[in-house]
Design a protein around this motif. Structure first.
Motif, mmCIF file in Angstrom:
data_model
loop_
_atom_site.group_PDB
_atom_site.id
_atom_site.type_symbol
_atom_site.label_atom_id
_atom_site.label_comp_id
_atom_site.label_asym_id
_atom_site.label_seq_id
_atom_site.Cartn_x
_atom_site.Cartn_y
_atom_site.Cartn_z
ATOM 1 N N ASP A 203 0.811 -1.221 0.000
ATOM 2 C CA ASP A 203 0.000 0.000 0.000
ATOM 3 C C ASP A 203 0.843 1.269 0.000
ATOM 4 N N ILE A 204 2.078 1.161 -0.437
ATOM 5 C CA ILE A 204 3.024 2.277 -0.299
ATOM 6 C C ILE A 204 2.550 3.583 -0.969
ATOM 7 N N TYR A 205 1.716 3.451 -2.021
ATOM 8 C CA TYR A 205 1.247 4.669 -2.714
ATOM 9 C C TYR A 205 -0.177 5.058 -2.321
ATOM 10 N N GLU A 206 -0.722 4.500 -1.263
ATOM 11 C CA GLU A 206 -2.151 4.675 -0.970
ATOM 12 C C GLU A 206 -2.569 6.131 -0.780
ATOM 13 N N LYS A 207 -1.651 6.975 -0.315
ATOM 14 C CA LYS A 207 -2.028 8.373 -0.052
ATOM 15 C C LYS A 207 -1.953 9.229 -1.305
ATOM 16 N N LEU A 208 -1.297 8.724 -2.338
ATOM 17 C CA LEU A 208 -1.104 9.537 -3.539
ATOM 18 C C LEU A 208 -2.190 9.189 -4.556
ATOM 19 N N LEU A 209 -3.323 9.831 -4.379
ATOM 20 C CA LEU A 209 -4.527 9.512 -5.146
ATOM 21 C C LEU A 209 -5.058 10.760 -5.814
ATOM 22 N N TYR A 210 -5.486 10.629 -7.062
ATOM 23 C CA TYR A 210 -5.988 11.806 -7.797
ATOM 24 C C TYR A 210 -7.461 11.728 -8.141
ATOM 25 N N THR A 211 -8.014 10.548 -8.063
ATOM 26 C CA THR A 211 -9.430 10.436 -8.413
ATOM 27 C C THR A 211 -10.134 9.505 -7.443
ATOM 28 N N GLY A 212 -11.262 9.952 -6.981
ATOM 29 C CA GLY A 212 -12.150 9.081 -6.214
ATOM 30 C C GLY A 212 -11.491 8.434 -5.011
ATOM 31 N N MET A 291 1.075 18.056 -1.164
ATOM 32 C CA MET A 291 1.851 17.333 -2.183
ATOM 33 C C MET A 291 0.931 16.780 -3.263
ATOM 34 N N VAL A 292 -0.192 16.228 -2.827
ATOM 35 C CA VAL A 292 -1.089 15.588 -3.789
ATOM 36 C C VAL A 292 -1.659 16.617 -4.773
ATOM 37 N N VAL A 293 -1.970 17.807 -4.264
ATOM 38 C CA VAL A 293 -2.481 18.856 -5.152
ATOM 39 C C VAL A 293 -1.444 19.170 -6.236
ATOM 40 N N GLU A 294 -0.205 19.278 -5.825
ATOM 41 C CA GLU A 294 0.860 19.597 -6.787
ATOM 42 C C GLU A 294 1.090 18.419 -7.750
ATOM 43 N N TYR A 295 1.091 17.203 -7.229
ATOM 44 C CA TYR A 295 1.291 16.040 -8.105
ATOM 45 C C TYR A 295 0.182 15.949 -9.146
ATOM 46 N N ARG A 296 -1.032 16.273 -8.708
ATOM 47 C CA ARG A 296 -2.154 16.187 -9.653
ATOM 48 C C ARG A 296 -1.955 17.171 -10.817
ATOM 49 N N ALA A 297 -1.524 18.395 -10.469
ATOM 50 C CA ALA A 297 -1.292 19.400 -11.515
ATOM 51 C C ALA A 297 -0.190 18.925 -12.460
ATOM 52 N N ARG A 298 0.847 18.329 -11.881
ATOM 53 C CA ARG A 298 1.949 17.832 -12.707
ATOM 54 C C ARG A 298 1.489 16.671 -13.580
ATOM 55 N N ARG A 299 0.709 15.802 -12.998
ATOM 56 C CA ARG A 299 0.188 14.651 -13.754
ATOM 57 C C ARG A 299 -0.595 15.140 -14.968
ATOM 58 N N GLU A 318 -4.422 7.058 -11.914
ATOM 59 C CA GLU A 318 -5.301 7.528 -10.829
ATOM 60 C C GLU A 318 -4.535 7.736 -9.532
ATOM 61 N N GLY A 319 -3.306 7.216 -9.472
ATOM 62 C CA GLY A 319 -2.541 7.343 -8.237
ATOM 63 C C GLY A 319 -1.051 7.227 -8.509
ATOM 64 N N ALA A 320 -0.262 7.204 -7.429
ATOM 65 C CA ALA A 320 1.214 7.169 -7.474
ATOM 66 C C ALA A 320 1.743 8.384 -8.255
ATOM 67 N N PHE A 321 2.964 8.306 -8.763
ATOM 68 C CA PHE A 321 3.455 9.485 -9.503
ATOM 69 C C PHE A 321 4.217 9.087 -10.747
ATOM 70 N N TYR A 322 3.631 8.133 -11.481
ATOM 71 C CA TYR A 322 4.267 7.663 -12.700
ATOM 72 C C TYR A 322 3.319 7.792 -13.885
ATOM 73 N N ALA A 323 3.890 8.224 -15.019
ATOM 74 C CA ALA A 323 3.158 8.170 -16.290
ATOM 75 C C ALA A 323 3.740 6.988 -17.042
ATOM 76 N N PHE A 324 2.888 6.034 -17.392
ATOM 77 C CA PHE A 324 3.365 4.823 -18.052
ATOM 78 C C PHE A 324 2.933 4.910 -19.515
#
Ligand SMILES: Cc1ncc(COP(=O)(O)O)c(C=O)c1O
Length: 396
Positions: A203-212, A291-299, A318-324
C-alpha cells in the motif's frame, strides 16, 4: 570470483541503474531531465525532521527491539484501523528499513524452493527478484491497459497451483499508477478465496490519489483479512525515502518469521528514523494533501503533454506518480537510419541524444512502454515534454 548461485537468477535494479546513470551525467554538468526516480522531490516535513533532531539530542541512538519501538507499533495499528479499517495488535506489526525490507523479509520467511508467488504485470521490478532470491518462482499474470491494468480473475485461477504461497497486490501501482476498482478487487478476492495462500497488499502509494476513493482488498473481502499481509512505509507519503522506514502487519506466525529474518540480518531499523516515523504518523495530514495537489497538476500537465505527441499514448494514472507511456506507436520509425524496435533502445536514445531519463517497460514486465516519474517541477516537466517532442520530430 565465485558468487552464490542464487545471484544468477536476479538482475540489478534497472530503475536504480538508469537513475544513477542520469545523475552521473547531471553531476558532470550535463543538463539532463531526470524522470526516472521513484522518490518525491518534496523535502521531509519539518515536524518530522524535528522529531529526529529531538531523538538525537535526547540520546535515542541505541539498539531498539528488532520489531520496533512499542509506541511506533501502536501508532501503526491506529493508522491501519483509521485508514484501512484493519484491526491488528502491535504484536502483529514489524517495523522495517523501508517497505522493501518488509517485502524481502516476507519472501525469506515464507517461501521455499519450488514455491510460487503470483505477481501481476506490469509489476514493480523488485517483486520477482525478491521471490527468486528466496529460491521460489514468480508466476507472472499479465494485465491489459484496457482493463485498467487489473488482472483477469480467470487468468489468476489458471496461475494458481498447489505451490502458490502468495499473491501480491499493489494499488495504486508502480509503474502504472492504476488504482483497482471495487470490481477488480472482488475479482481477485473471488479467484484466491478457495486457495490456501497469503495475500500481500503493498500500500506504499495509498495516499497519492488523484481520483475518487481507493479501496483495499480487505474492504471488499473481510473474510480474507486473516491471511492478509499489509506492507507500507513512510517513503512516498511523507517524502522520507532516505530515512528507510517501512512496516508490515499480518498473521502472527508470518510476522514472527519475518522478525527472525530481521533478527539475524539487520536488527532494528534506525532508532532515530523510528521516532521520525512516529511523528509523521501522529502528525497533521496537510503536508500530504499539499503534495497531492501539486502532483495532480503535474500529472495533468505531463500526461496531457505526452498524449499530444504523435506516436505516444498515455493512460491517465489515478494514483502514485508515474506516467506509463505506450511508445509502440514510434516503433518502425527510424532514428539516424536505424529502426526503433524496443523501449530499451528508445530510452537509450532519449537519454544519450535528448537528455531525458525514463525507464523502459521491459523490466516491469511490459515491453512497449516507458515509465516517466512526474516528481519534479512543472518547469522541468515542460522541458522534458519539449525534448520528447524533439525526439518524435527526429524520427522518420
Ligand atoms: C511498489 C513499491 N513498493 C515498495 C517500495 C519500497 O519503498 P521503500 O523501501 O522506500 O519503503 C517501492 C519503492 O519504489 C515501490 O515502488
Amino acid at each position: 570470483m565465485k558468487l552464490a548461485r542464487r545471484l544468477q537468477a536476479i538482475k540489478p535494479s534497472p530503475t536504480l541503474a538508469l537513475n544513477s546513470r542520469a545523475k552521473a551525467l547531471a553531476a558532470q554538468g550535463v543538463d539532463v531531465v531526470v524522470l526516472a526516480a521513484g522518490e518525491p522531490d518534496f523535502d521531509t516535513p519539518d515536524y518530522v525532521k524535528q522529531a529526529a533532531v529531538d531523538a538525537l539530542r535526547a540520546g535515542f541512538t541505541k539498539y531498539t527491539p528488532t520489531v520496533g519501538i512499542p509506541e511506533l507499533r501502536e501508532a501503526i495499528c491506529r493508522k491501519l484501523e483509521k485508514d484501512n479499517g484493519l484491526r491488528f495488535t502491535p504484536e502483529q506489526v514489524l517495523v522495517t528499513a523501508g517497505g522493501k525490507q518488509a517485502l524481502y523479509n516476507f519472501c525469506q520467511a515464507v517461501l521455499d524452493e519450488g514455491d510460487e508467488v503470483i505477481v501481476f504485470a506490469p509489476f514493480w521490478v523488485s517483486y520477482p527478484d525478491m521471490v527468486r532470491l528466496a529460491g521460489a518462482t514468480p508466476v507472472i499474470v499479465n494485465t491489459r491497459e484496457e482493463d485498467g491494468f487489473a488482472p483477469d480473475p480467470d487468468a489468476i485461477r489458471r496461475a494458481l497451483t498447489p505451490r502458490t504461497r502468495a499473491v501480491i497486490i499493489n494499488s495504486p501501482g508502480n509503474p502504472t499508477g492504476a488504482v483497482y476498482s471495487r470490481a477488480a478487487l472482488q475479482g481477485i478476492a473471488d479467484a484466491v478465496r478457495g486457495h490456501d495462500c497469503l495475500i500481500v497488499t503493498d500500500d506504499i502509494y495509498e495516499k497519492l490519489l488523484y481520483t475518487g476513493e481507493r479501496l483495499g482488498i480487505s474492504d471488499v473481502a473481510p473474510d480474507l483479512v486473516p491471511r492478509l499481509v499489509v506492507v507500507n512505509g513512510m517513503s512516498k507519503a511523507y517524502s522520507m525515502t532516505g530515512w528507510r522506514m517501512g512496516y508490515a502487519a499480518g498473521p502472527r506466525p508470518v510476522i514472527n518469521g519475518m522478525q527472525l529474518v530481521q533478527d539475524q540480518s539487520t536488527s532494528n531499523a534506525s532508532s532515530i528514523a523510528q521516532k521520525a516515523a512516529l511523528a509523521a504518523l501522529n502528525g497533521p495530514t496537510d503536508t500530504i494533501a499539499t503534495m497531492v495537489v501539486e502532483y495532480r497538476a503535474r500529472r495533468d500537465l505531463f500526461v496531457n503533454g505526452l498524449n499530444a505527441l504523435d506516436g505516444i499514448r498515455c493512460r491517465m494514472p489515478e494514483g502514485a506518480f508515474y506516467a506509463f507511456a505506450d511508445v509502440r506507436g514510434l516503433y518502425g520509425r527510424s532514428y539516424k537510419g536505424k529502426a526503433i524496435t524496443g523501449s530499451m533502445q528508445l530510452s537509450e536514445i532519449l537519454l544519450d541524444d535528448f537528455r531525458v531519463a525514463g525507464v523502459p517497460g521491459d523490466p516491469f514486465g511490459a515491453e512497449g512502454y516507458i515509465r516517466f516519474s512526474f516528481v519534479t517541477s512543472r518547469e522541468v516537466l515542460g522541458k522534458g515534454l519539449g525534448r520528447l517532442n524533439d525526439l518524435v520530430q527526429a524520427l522518420r
